[in-house]
Scaffold this active site. Structure first.
Site, PDB file in Angstrom:
ATOM      1  N   ASP B 397      -6.095  -2.251   2.954  1.00 31.14           N
ATOM      2  CA  ASP B 397      -5.419  -3.751   2.647  1.00 31.14           C
ATOM      3  C   ASP B 397      -4.489  -3.581   1.960  1.00 31.14           C
ATOM      4  O   ASP B 397      -4.068  -2.496   1.199  1.00 31.14           O
ATOM      5  CB  ASP B 397      -6.753  -4.402   2.047  1.00 31.14           C
ATOM      6  CG  ASP B 397      -6.357  -5.662   1.320  1.00 31.14           C
ATOM      7  OD1 ASP B 397      -5.615  -6.547   2.283  1.00 31.14           O
ATOM      8  OD2 ASP B 397      -6.682  -6.083   0.441  1.00 31.14           O
ATOM      9  N   ARG B 599       7.094 -12.667  -4.669  1.00 33.73           N
ATOM     10  CA  ARG B 599       6.509 -13.803  -3.926  1.00 33.73           C
ATOM     11  C   ARG B 599       7.060 -15.034  -4.243  1.00 33.73           C
ATOM     12  O   ARG B 599       7.252 -15.331  -5.604  1.00 33.73           O
ATOM     13  CB  ARG B 599       4.885 -13.600  -4.257  1.00 33.73           C
ATOM     14  CG  ARG B 599       4.443 -12.165  -3.982  1.00 33.73           C
ATOM     15  CD  ARG B 599       2.982 -11.994  -4.704  1.00 33.73           C
ATOM     16  NE  ARG B 599       2.104 -12.808  -4.016  1.00 33.73           N
ATOM     17  CZ  ARG B 599       1.149 -12.212  -3.293  1.00 33.73           C
ATOM     18  NH1 ARG B 599       1.005 -10.852  -3.150  1.00 33.73           N
ATOM     19  NH2 ARG B 599       0.204 -13.088  -2.561  1.00 33.73           N
TER      20      ARG B 599
END
Lengths: 300, 1111
Positions: B397, B599
């Site tokens: 992940d 982000r």
């Protein structure tokens, strides 16, 4: 609520050698020279050992007289069970070219006699032999009781087949207490011949100690050279299953009898080890330049 | 499977819907609900023996020995004393039984402890203490602060305003942040009035017990009115009440029906390749045993015919033996008994012990202990250790695994101005480092001291009173679902659903717009030192489709404002046309942010007309009450108001990489472990992180991107990628192609294909959905497996599992999945080995994993050190184990030829009994627990050493090598020499006069040991045998690396070289920054508290004695 680490005791694993897999250890690592010299040393040891053993075995003397053929007529007679009460003796002459020095042992040797059959081995009563319960013959089938139901002593197939000039339980001519007429103390279950026979042999070809040379008078030195003969009262039929019988006279040394097996095995092993060591050295010298720096080690 | 599960399943089928009435035990007993006793134990005193034995005899080897035991009881074929099988079998069975019993005893104790806890229950109008196990469905229970919830219950009322109840769900899902539950108004009015509570006779109808933690649907009927219940009103067993003095609940599910118990079903049992191989080998051994017995039986028949028949003078045939054929048939079974030692009875037990030991090493490893969280690594399964040494594919992940999932507010763009970069006096941009001066927030008493920001211009803009900047931060402090807590005046602690949101609200707080507290109707913000209360009118919460959230508030100035933040792609389309030019500038800034791997979120607002809002609000609340398709309808209504937004700016948050990720990935690469990243994130972010942590390298020949929207294009993309990597793989003559055209029906293995360079592949979830379908599946797999690294983005949890399954199915190699979030659970369960990172995202992943630790970089140690050792040890153990059994048994085979095939053993029965169990077990165990072929430093320095395991080179059907201990610890010495010494002690004991005289039929070898050990021949033969056994092995070991050098040998050479000439410590590669070609817009968000917060609006605004701030 988020718990802060201070709230609970530290869960840091203990710093012990076992838990951290840090046990002190010697790592088995041999250098090429180490291995090769090990091989050479082992080779020397084996060769030396082999020579010593062979010499030692050679120093003992052994003669074997196979009387299967000489006593063939007796064997023929014994093959027929109805002739069980007929005596049959045969004489086996032999010539001893050299004096057998020291203690001389006389063995009887049987070929193809399977004392190691599972059913045969089971057919004995240890408690009877020990004398704890003479009537305990349960494990002795099919030689446990005589026709009239009295327990046989000694019972079982091993005892029944006692190699002897003569036989009792069904095929014994004498009861167990008369095995040795000369020495009253050597009778019953304590009879030497009986005990030796009851110690079953591991292989179908075996020899068992029968008598020792009584070193008196002429025989103080051992068994002098000359002509001898055995008088065998032939009682034990082996020809039906292609068995053979012989008598063995032998002297012993520290390493056992006359058998060369161990000595030869050592010698061969030693020779092979040397051969291997040389070829390994050759390979090593030839190939090491390609892959190894001169003193590189090899993992073992 | 535990018993209660099967019971509850049976009952479930008969219970389509649960129906109960509060305070009415008689009514509720009609339905036969279980009481609140839980039973996790498997056995009780009575059924332990039969049940446990039954389970144990399901093992092939154990069952075989049971059959053997029966065979031995038949006198006609019994060739060994009964105790030769009974003793080992008993020992093996009892070791396992004791282990099971201890495990079960612990469970019993736990159950008892839990069942006997006391709780306050309402009986006859008074609160009475009672044990947990006596609680029944329909009871009203009072739970106080810091107490565990007794059973799944409907929250009725609590001490807090609006009946809010804070809970911690650590026991359920491992998440330690607080969650809020809220009662419906009609019950919360009862507060702690016992009269009202006892009179409460509401009827609940709800779904039957199930294991869905986040779902509950029911209807409460009270005083003729129906109230809808959902999971926000349900307190689950296992939760702990926090920050709430007391609460009352109506018990809905008890004991085995609770969601907690429904969830602890057994996890699927994972088996290793070696396990499988072991079973195959045991089967082969059976076959081998059968054929040996057959040969010997035939031999016996012949012998009986030729010799035995004539030997009957001395040994007559038994009465049941009519011919040599009958005898031979019986002999087959006799040998079947004798040769039993070839079947490894203690194999499974020994393997279990070894695995347990090697798992403990993982738990004990100080180098895998993470001090900040006080958490050591944890081997949650003890059955997979050696598989750790064989991993070929790692599926990882991204968020929380490669990255820390700690978000830091780095930069922002407000009204077209970029803030966050630091410039020196000459106007040159400087990198932020430890030394860079931080912005001083001392003007703000509520500032978070941990927050740091470096660009002074932004603070100046705030101080200057720049309207846009103020509005930007105001929107950040209003538009979120964060909960605040203020235990000490001025020290705010935020509880955020996602770390992004926490970072944004914290940033706003530091710049002077501190979100202080909220109720369901208000948000209190301290604006530049001045406390303002905004009325919260609506929250349009975030979800994965909308990718934005909005709040609508009434400002103290009575303006209705909508604040929105969301993914740039979405928010851009909702902007008012007048912001187009500002939008373009902001987009440029967003590109800059993306280059740095930040982000991003866009922030916008809209001022609403009061009347328009009222109309919309009416529609909205109608939709909220609808039962069908509620979410979709809400989403449609929301779109009506989230438009014509005015752009405020954008935020950029840094997602920090974990420590050591880069080095770990480089090492894993060297160990030829392929790294696939499966993430739910956007492509750009994922690729960016991949570059940052060296999954993709700048030197790679090409990165293929698959983003087709239909079968055909995806097929084209995959084929063209393959054409570049290995053109011949498209030809029909390619072995794989020709194999595939044969359409084999059996599951088959796709061989390794070597491309002509270094390639990477990026595929997004949408394309993957197509690619995973039937005919494209193999195309995808072949292309992807040729690449050095693969990144799959926008993945759903299910797709993650599908990718893992795909590789598992066709590659037949060991796969490992590592992740930290709930979305990784499926892939963790699907892979051969699942690893959970106990990180920021809660512990669901950890709870489903096989191994758990805190930092990604421990993976390197787990695989290269622990995995490698475990694998090597297990292989050596198995080789040695089978070797010793074969050697032992083949002697009997050989001896048969000399003993008339009569099933006579060479060895004493006691030797046979003890051989496996006593004489030889400890040296093998010592070897397999302490052996180290190279120490950990070297296995980390030379990852190439890992390769043999991947190809399963050390133990396969061909390999039966002898014992070689390379690491002689004290314990090894003790075990080996101790076992030898022990052998002689036992020998003298068994052959001693006393025993033989006492049991003459059992111990027959009186004095044998004494006499035999005196003979020089014995010792000479012993020495010779040792020489003969050792020399060939040593010679082979010497010549093997010379003639057939494999890479491992070269590495070992180098290691030995290095041991004598120590290398300088490896130079740490500096983390390089991603090159600047890529862009990333990222968004990490989960559904917030929105619905919960606004649900307070359905209540009457009654006066509250206290606000949230009182604590």
């Amino acid at each position: 609520m988020k718990r802060t680490p201070q709230d609970c005791p530290s869960r840091l694993p203990e710093n012990t050698a076992v838990k951290q897999q840090q046990l002190p250890a010697c790592r088995l690592q041999l250098s090429a020279t180490g291995i090769l010299s090990g091989f050479f040393a082992t080779g020397v040891f084996c060769l030396g050992m082999g020579v010593i053993l062979i010499l030692s075995a050679k120093s003992s003397m052994e003669i074997e007289i196979n009387y299967t053929k000489i006593c063939a007529s007796c064997a023929k007679l014994r093959e027929n069970a109805r002739n069980f009460d007929k005596e049959c003796t045969c004489s086996i002459p032999f010539h001893l070219t050299q004096t057998m020095r020291g203690n001389v042992y006389m063995y009887y040797k049987l070929y193809g006699f399977y004392q190691n059959l599972h059913g045969y081995l089971l057919s004995r009563s240890n408690s009877q032999l020990l004398g704890t319960d003479v009537k305990d013959v349960e494990t002795c089938a099919p030689f446990s009781k005589s026709h009239d139901g009295t327990p046989i002593a000694p019972c079982g197939a091993i005892a029944n087949s006692l190699f002897n000039g003569t036989t009792k339980p069904p095929s014994w001519p004498k009861p167990v207490y008369e095995l040795d007429e000369n020495d009253p103390g050597n009778n019953g279950f304590l009879n030497d011949d009986f005990i030796v026979w009851m110690r079953t042999a591991a292989f179908p070809t075996f020899k068992k100690l029968y008598r020792r040379l009584s070193r008196t008078q002429h025989f103080i030195e051992g068994l002098p050279a000359g002509n001898y003969s055995f008088n065998v009262s032939y009682n034990f039929p082996v020809t039906r299953f292609q068995g053979e019988k012989s008598v063995v006279l032998s002297t012993l040394t520290w390493s056992g009898g006359h058998s060369l097996f161990l000595g030869l095995a050592y010698t061969v092993t030693g020779a092979m080890t040397w051969l291997a060591a040389f070829s390994m050295m050759a390979v090593h010298l030839k190939l090491k330049g390609k892959r190894f720096s001169p003193d590189d080690k090899v993992k073992l | 499977m535990s018993l209660f599960e099967s019971q509850s399943e049976n009952r479930q089928s008969g219970e389509p819907e649960r129906c109960l009435q509060a305070n009415n035990r008689e009514f509720n007993t009609l339905f036969g609900y279980p009481n609140n006793t839980i039973k996790t134990s498997k056995y009780n005193v009575l059924n332990f023996l039969p049940l446990n034995l039954f389970e144990q005899f399901q093992r092939l080897a154990n069952a075989y020995f049971l059959i053997l035991l029966f065979l031995q009881l038949i006198p006609q074929i019994s060739s060994l004393a009964w105790y030769t099988t009974v003793i080992p079998l008993m020992v093996v069975l009892s070791i396992t039984a004791v282990k099971d019993a201890i495990d079960d005893l612990k469970r019993h104790q736990n159950d008892n402890q839990v069942n006997n806890r006391s709780v306050l229950v309402l009986t006859n109008g008074r609160m009475k203490e009672d044990k947990w196990m006596n609680i029944q469905v329909g009871d009203i229970v009072k739970v106080e602060n810091n107490q565990s919830v007794t059973a799944d219950m409907l929250l009725l009322s609590s001490s807090e305003p609006y009946s809010l109840t804070y809970i911690e769900t650590a026991e359920l899902d491992g998440e330690t942040n607080l969650k809020v539950k809220q009662a419906i108004s009609v019950t919360s009015d009862m507060e702690n009035n016992l009269k009202l509570l006892s009179a409460f006779d509401g009827e609940v109808r709800c779904e039957s017990p199930n294991n869905k933690l986040d779902k509950f649907a029911g209807i409460l009927t009270y005083k003729g009115k129906n109230y809808i219940l959902d999971h926000d009103k349900l307190l689950l067993r296992g939760c702990v009440i926090r920050n709430t003095d007391w609460c009352y609940g109506l018990v809905i599910y008890t004991g085995p029906d609770t969601k907690l118990m429904q969830n602890c079903g057994k996890s699927t049992f994972k088996r290793t390749h070696i396990d499988h191989l072991m079973n195959v080998l045991v089967l082969w051994i059976f076959l081998f045993l059968g054929s040996m017995c057959f040969i010997l039986a035939v031999g016996h028949g012949i012998w009986e015919n030729k010799k035995g028949y004539y030997f009957q003078n001395f040994l007559p045939w038994k009465e049941y033996v009519s011919s040599s054929v009958v005898s031979a048939i019986l002999m087959f079974w006799s040998y079947f008994i004798i040769l039993n030692t070839v079947v490894p009875i203690s194999l499974y037990v020994s393997v279990e012990i070894i695995r347990l030991g090697n798992s403990y090493y993982i738990n004990w490893d100080r180098k895998m202990f993470y001090a900040p969280k006080n958490t050591p690594a944890q081997a949650r399964t003890t059955t997979l250790n050696e598989e750790l040494g064989q991993v070929k594919y790692v599926f990882s992940d991204k968020t929380g695994t490669l990255t820390q999932n700690i978000m830091i507010f780095k930069k922002c763009s407000i009204n077209g101005t970029l803030y966050g970069d630091v410039y020196d006096k000459n106007g040159q941009r400087v990198e932020v480092s430890e030394k860079t001066e931080k912005v001083d927030f001392s003007y703000n008493k509520l500032a978070d001291p941990k927050f740091s920001f470096y660009d002074k211009t932004l603070v100046e803009a705030v101080k200057r009173g720049d309207g846009r900047v103020h509005l930007f931060f105001l929107s950040l402090s209003l538009c979120h679902t964060v909960m605040s807590e203020e235990k000490v005046e001025g020290e705010l602690v935020y509880q955020a659903q996602s770390p992004d949101e926490g970072a944004l609200v914290t940033a706003a707080r530091n710049f002077g717009f501190a979100f202080r507290s909220r109720t369901s109707e208000t948000i209190t913000v301290v604006e530049m030192g001045e406390t303002k209360v905004y009325q919260l009118l609506a929250i349009l919460d975030f979800d994965n489709v909308r990718k934005r959230m909005s709040v609508i508030v009434r400002t103290p100035e009575d303006r209705v404002m909508l604040f929105c933040k969301g993914a740039d792609t979405i928010v851009c389309q909702l902007l008012h046309p007048s912001c187009r030019s500002l939008g373009d500038v902001t987009m440029e800034h967003l590109d800059d942010f993306a280059i740095e791997g930040l982000r991003t979120l866009m922030v916008a607002y809209r001022e609403l007309d009061n009347a328009f809002f009222q109309a919309w609000s009416k529609k909205h609340s109608e939709v909220c009450l609808s039962l069908e398709d509620r979410e979709n309808k809400i989403s449609n209504v929301s779109e009506e108001i989230e438009k014509d937004l005015m752009l405020l700016g954008a935020t950029a948050i840094e997602d920090k990489l974990q420590d050591g990720v880069l080095e770990t990935i480089i090492t894993l690469n060297k160990a030829k472990i392929k790294m696939w990243t499966l993430t739910g994130d956007k492509q750009e972010t994922a690729v960016n992180i991949a570059y940052a942590c060296n999954i993709f390298e700048d030197e790679m020949d090409e990165i293929f991107i698959v983003e087709g929207k239909d079968d055909e294009t995806i097929w084209q993309e995959l084929r063209s990628a393959r054409a570049k990597m290995k053109p011949e793989s498209l030809l029909e003559s390619d072995p794989v192609n020709s194999y595939l055209t044969m359409k084999p029906k059996m599951p088959f293995k796709i061989p390794e294909e070597v491309p002509n360079g270094n390639y990477g592949l990026v595929i997004n979830g949408y394309s993957l959905a197509y690619a995973l379908e039937g005919n494209l599946e193999l195309e995808l797999l072949r292309t992807a497996c040729m690449c050095k690294a693969v990144i799959c983005c926008r993945m759903t949890p299910l797709q993650k599992a599908q990718v893992v399954e795909l590789v598992k199915r066709y590659k037949k190699v060991v796969t490992l999945a590592i992740g930290d979030g709930a979305n990784d659970v499926s892939m963790i369960k699907a892979a051969h080995i699942g690893i959970g990172i106990s990180g920021q995202e809660g512990m669901q992943a950890m709870l489903n994993s096989d191994y758990a630790f805190c930092q990604f970089h421990y993976l390197r140690r787990l695989l290269l050190v622990h995995g490698r050792w475990s694998y090597n040890r297990m292989c050596k153990f198995l080789s040695y184990f089978f070797y010793k059994n074969f050697v032992f048994t083949l002697v009997h085979f050989w001896y048969a030829f000399f003993s008339g095939f009569s099933a006579q053993t060479v060895y004493d029965t006691w030797f046979i009994t003890f051989y496996n169990l006593v004489y030889t077990s400890l040296p093998v165990l010592g070897l397999s627990l302490f052996d180290q072929d190279v120490n950990e430093t070297w296995s980390l320095r030379f990852p190439e050493l890992y390769e043999p395991g991947q190809h399963n080179l050390y133990f396969n059907k061909k390999e039966f090598i002898a014992l070689e201990t390379t690491y002689w610890t004290m314990i090894s010495h003790f075990f080996i020499w101790g076992s030898l010494g022990f052998y002689f002690c036992v020998l003298f004991f068994l052959y001693s006069d006393g025993l033989c005289l006492m049991f003459p039929n059992v111990f027959q070898f009186l004095g044998v040991a004494r006499n035999i050990l005196k003979l020089p021949q014995l010792w000479l033969s012993l020495v010779l045998s040792v020489v003969l056994c050792m020399l060939p092995v040593i010679g082979y070991q010497f010549l093997k690396p010379l003639f057939w050098p494999v890479s491992v040998d070269k590495v070992i050479d180098r290691i030995h070289h290095c041991m004598r000439h120590p290398l300088p410590p490896p130079i740490r590669t500096k983390v390089k920054h991603a090159s600047s070609r890529r862009s990333a817009y990222a968004f990490s968000h989960k559904q917030g508290f929105g619905a919960l917060i606004t649900s307070g609006k359905t209540m009457k605004g009654k006066p509250k004695k206290s606000s949230l701030l009182k604590k």
